[in-house]
Design a protein around this motif. Structure first.
Motif, PDB file in Angstrom:
ATOM      1  N   ILE A   1       0.845  -1.190   0.000  1.00 30.96           N
ATOM      2  CA  ILE A   1       0.000   0.000   0.000  1.00 30.96           C
ATOM      3  C   ILE A   1       0.882   1.243   0.000  1.00 30.96           C
ATOM      4  O   ILE A   1       1.879   1.299   0.708  1.00 30.96           O
ATOM      5  N   ALA A   2       0.496   2.223  -0.781  1.00 33.22           N
ATOM      6  CA  ALA A   2       1.180   3.511  -0.768  1.00 33.22           C
ATOM      7  C   ALA A   2       0.152   4.601  -0.538  1.00 33.22           C
ATOM      8  O   ALA A   2      -1.039   4.419  -0.806  1.00 33.22           O
ATOM      9  N   SER A   3       0.602   5.746  -0.024  1.00 31.49           N
ATOM     10  CA  SER A   3      -0.319   6.867   0.142  1.00 31.49           C
ATOM     11  C   SER A   3       0.054   7.964  -0.837  1.00 31.49           C
ATOM     12  O   SER A   3       1.208   8.123  -1.220  1.00 31.49           O
TER      13      SER A   3
ATOM     14  N   LEU B   1      -3.065   4.018  -2.531  1.00 30.91           N
ATOM     15  CA  LEU B   1      -2.753   3.253  -3.731  1.00 30.91           C
ATOM     16  C   LEU B   1      -2.618   1.788  -3.368  1.00 30.91           C
ATOM     17  O   LEU B   1      -1.771   1.426  -2.545  1.00 30.91           O
ATOM     18  N   LEU B   2      -3.467   0.978  -3.956  1.00 19.99           N
ATOM     19  CA  LEU B   2      -3.509  -0.438  -3.638  1.00 19.99           C
ATOM     20  C   LEU B   2      -3.109  -1.243  -4.867  1.00 19.99           C
ATOM     21  O   LEU B   2      -3.024  -0.701  -5.967  1.00 19.99           O
TER      22      LEU B   2
ATOM     23  N   SER C   1      -2.784  -2.925  -8.154  1.00 18.43           N
ATOM     24  CA  SER C   1      -3.419  -2.669  -9.442  1.00 18.43           C
ATOM     25  C   SER C   1      -3.683  -1.191  -9.698  1.00 18.43           C
ATOM     26  O   SER C   1      -4.062  -0.822 -10.801  1.00 18.43           O
ATOM     27  N   ASP C   2      -3.505  -0.328  -8.687  1.00 19.67           N
ATOM     28  CA  ASP C   2      -3.676   1.100  -8.942  1.00 19.67           C
ATOM     29  C   ASP C   2      -2.545   1.604  -9.811  1.00 19.67           C
ATOM     30  O   ASP C   2      -1.414   1.135  -9.738  1.00 19.67           O
ATOM     31  N   PHE C   3      -2.884   2.604 -10.596  1.00 15.14           N
ATOM     32  CA  PHE C   3      -1.953   3.153 -11.567  1.00 15.14           C
ATOM     33  C   PHE C   3      -1.297   4.403 -10.996  1.00 15.14           C
ATOM     34  O   PHE C   3      -1.953   5.209 -10.345  1.00 15.14           O
ATOM     35  N   ILE C   4      -0.016   4.575 -11.240  1.00 10.58           N
ATOM     36  CA  ILE C   4       0.707   5.767 -10.786  1.00 10.58           C
ATOM     37  C   ILE C   4       1.276   6.462 -12.009  1.00 10.58           C
ATOM     38  O   ILE C   4       1.938   5.826 -12.831  1.00 10.58           O
ATOM     39  N   GLY C   5       1.027   7.754 -12.123  1.00  6.34           N
ATOM     40  CA  GLY C   5       1.639   8.490 -13.223  1.00  6.34           C
ATOM     41  C   GLY C   5       0.620   9.149 -14.115  1.00  6.34           C
ATOM     42  O   GLY C   5      -0.568   8.868 -14.055  1.00  6.34           O
ATOM     43  N   ARG C   6       1.090  10.061 -14.892  1.00  5.32           N
ATOM     44  CA  ARG C   6       0.277  10.902 -15.746  1.00  5.32           C
ATOM     45  C   ARG C   6       0.816  10.849 -17.149  1.00  5.32           C
ATOM     46  O   ARG C   6       1.781  11.558 -17.456  1.00  5.32           O
TER      47      ARG C   6
ATOM     48  N   ASP D   1       2.918  13.756  -3.398  1.00  8.20           N
ATOM     49  CA  ASP D   1       3.893  12.832  -2.838  1.00  8.20           C
ATOM     50  C   ASP D   1       3.315  11.422  -2.809  1.00  8.20           C
ATOM     51  O   ASP D   1       2.135  11.232  -2.518  1.00  8.20           O
ATOM     52  N   VAL D   2       4.146  10.455  -3.086  1.00 11.32           N
ATOM     53  CA  VAL D   2       3.765   9.050  -2.922  1.00 11.32           C
ATOM     54  C   VAL D   2       4.712   8.449  -1.887  1.00 11.32           C
ATOM     55  O   VAL D   2       5.925   8.571  -2.018  1.00 11.32           O
ATOM     56  N   VAL D   3       4.153   7.847  -0.849  1.00 14.14           N
ATOM     57  CA  VAL D   3       4.968   7.241   0.205  1.00 14.14           C
ATOM     58  C   VAL D   3       4.491   5.807   0.447  1.00 14.14           C
ATOM     59  O   VAL D   3       3.285   5.554   0.494  1.00 14.14           O
ATOM     60  N   ALA D   4       5.439   4.898   0.578  1.00 14.88           N
ATOM     61  CA  ALA D   4       5.084   3.515   0.889  1.00 14.88           C
ATOM     62  C   ALA D   4       4.517   3.450   2.306  1.00 14.88           C
ATOM     63  O   ALA D   4       5.139   3.941   3.246  1.00 14.88           O
TER      64      ALA D   4
END
Lengths: 249, 249
Positions: free
Chosen positions: A68-70, A86-87, A89-94, A103-106
């Motif tokens: 999980i990330a926040s 962010l769980l 299968s969630d997508f990160i990025g644009r 910010d994305v943090v584990a």
DNA sequence: GCGCGACTTTGATCAGGATCAAACCGGGAC
DNA sequence: GTCCCGGTTTGATCCTGATCAAAGTCGCGC
């Protein structure tokens, strides 16, 4: 009137095909994604470790594989607001943008699957269903974010906690492949402070309201993190949401 | 660190081509959109009139041509939270979904341009850049919604009001095709109650904080609705946002 | 002009959550 | 075992914004 529930914590489908619970599912490997092999790589992070800072130049897009990330923002004076979890299968990025907005943090130990951005964007133009899937996922995220705005703007502390617990319960049931039911048990994946940052509260208020829900018999606690929901209906009654019997959105 | 600003109130580009300030711009008429003529029609609404109820079956997608609409949710006991403002060129509807997630209400007199959904979806598959544009717009909206979560969850009443005024100022400047500057003047497009619903406050608090900002010399009022910003910098200092000199996002 | 109604302002009081502070719990290193 | 430390709980008090209440302003129809 049907009941609305935030889907931000739900496990999503693979963004490349309609298989649940996997970021990049086995079924995809034989087709388009095989072309991505040469631009695909994995990264691992420890709990608490930052993954991306807002403003960072992003040379990749990614997908959460495990953990999980926040997604959060912090003001100069330290006030922070989590804007998403962010769980897997969630997508990160644009696609089309070159810097990260948040910010994305584990939160837990985390593995993400990265794709170099340029080739990924090219793939999107040649493989329209990937773009369509991304649009659908983004629309879902937008609805979730907007539903969360009601929680942040209008709900009481008790309702906020109940809403979060209901969402985690629902997400957890989905992960375990059955529907949420009375007597279900799960672990809170977040510290009190992280819950506070997600709900726009202080950690003390989170702690107090969890104790209050326990005293009211809405939840039972086994240690600090393990939660039992004796009656899902009672929990839902505390969320302030419009419930009409089931957990059907 | 650059300053972030919510873009929800910004006037967007035409969703079919990169022309600003028009929902469906003149330039588009000769190409793909001409094909849409037979599925395109206009609707007009008076200020205050509901356009769509959450849960409504949607047989169309639409684009705001003139006026302002709000996107909001209401709890059973009447608490309501506005989750977005729809301005000229904003898109309404969910390709691939058949019911509306939120209420849409005309804030001012409103004209929207509707397209029957089925043929529009077909157009999307045959004209990829429309899908891409929609994805970009949706990503922008998602970022805006998430930025607004910081406002709702962590800002004080004064900061909330200053943030809203800053956004409206910026949007208004964009509409008038110049950049925001000291001494600028604009009309508030919202009642105190609507501002409260957007900010997660009560109308009394909104009124009091506007008075307080006036007393502090941050803003000047000409009647109830017309606002003068003597110093943009002073206003920005009240928002709690990270400012580094300009209005550059 | 007058009166009405929608919107707004201002005042007095209240309460929910924040803040400050201290103690508690559980697990890991040694 | 003991110590330590991060996370959590609980208590006392404060303060921001909500609530309840009343009066003010403006525009509009008659």
């Amino acid at each position: 009137m049907k009941m609305k529930m935030d889907v931000a914590l739900d496990t999503k489908e693979c963004w490349n095909c309609p298989i649940k619970h996997q970021a990049v599912c086995a079924r995809c490997e034989p087709d388009e994604l095989t072309r991505l092999e040469e631009i695909k790589y994995y990264r691992n992070y420890d709990a608490g470790q930052p993954v991306i800072w807002a403003g960072d130049h992003m040379e990749f897009v990614a997908s959460v594989v495990t953990g999980i990330a926040s997604l959060s923002q912090t003001m100069e004076d330290g006030r922070t607001q989590m804007v998403g979890l962010l769980l897997p299968s969630d997508f990160i990025g644009r696609p089309g943008r070159d810097s990260a907005p948040f910010d994305v943090v584990a939160v837990s130990d985390l593995t993400i699957c990265c794709f170099r951005k340029k080739p990924f964007e090219e793939l999107m133009t040649t493989t329209p269903h990937i773009g369509q899937r991304l649009l659908e996922m983004t629309l879902d995220e937008l609805d979730s974010a907007r539903e969360w705005m009601l929680v942040l703007g209008r709900k009481t502390a008790r309702e906020k906690i109940a809403s979060l617990l209901a969402i985690i319960a629902r997400r957890d049931a989905t992960l375990k492949k059955h529907s949420p039911k009375d007597g279900m048990t799960f672990d809170l994946p977040l510290t009190r402070e992280a819950m506070a940052d997600y709900l726009g509260l202080t950690l003390e208020t989170v702690s107090r309201q969890i104790s209050a829900l326990r005293k009211s018999g809405i939840i039972e606690l086994d240690g600090k993190r393990r939660v039992v929901i004796p009656s899902l209906e009672k929990l839902m009654n505390e969320t302030g949401d419009d419930v009409d019997g089931g957990l059907i959105a």
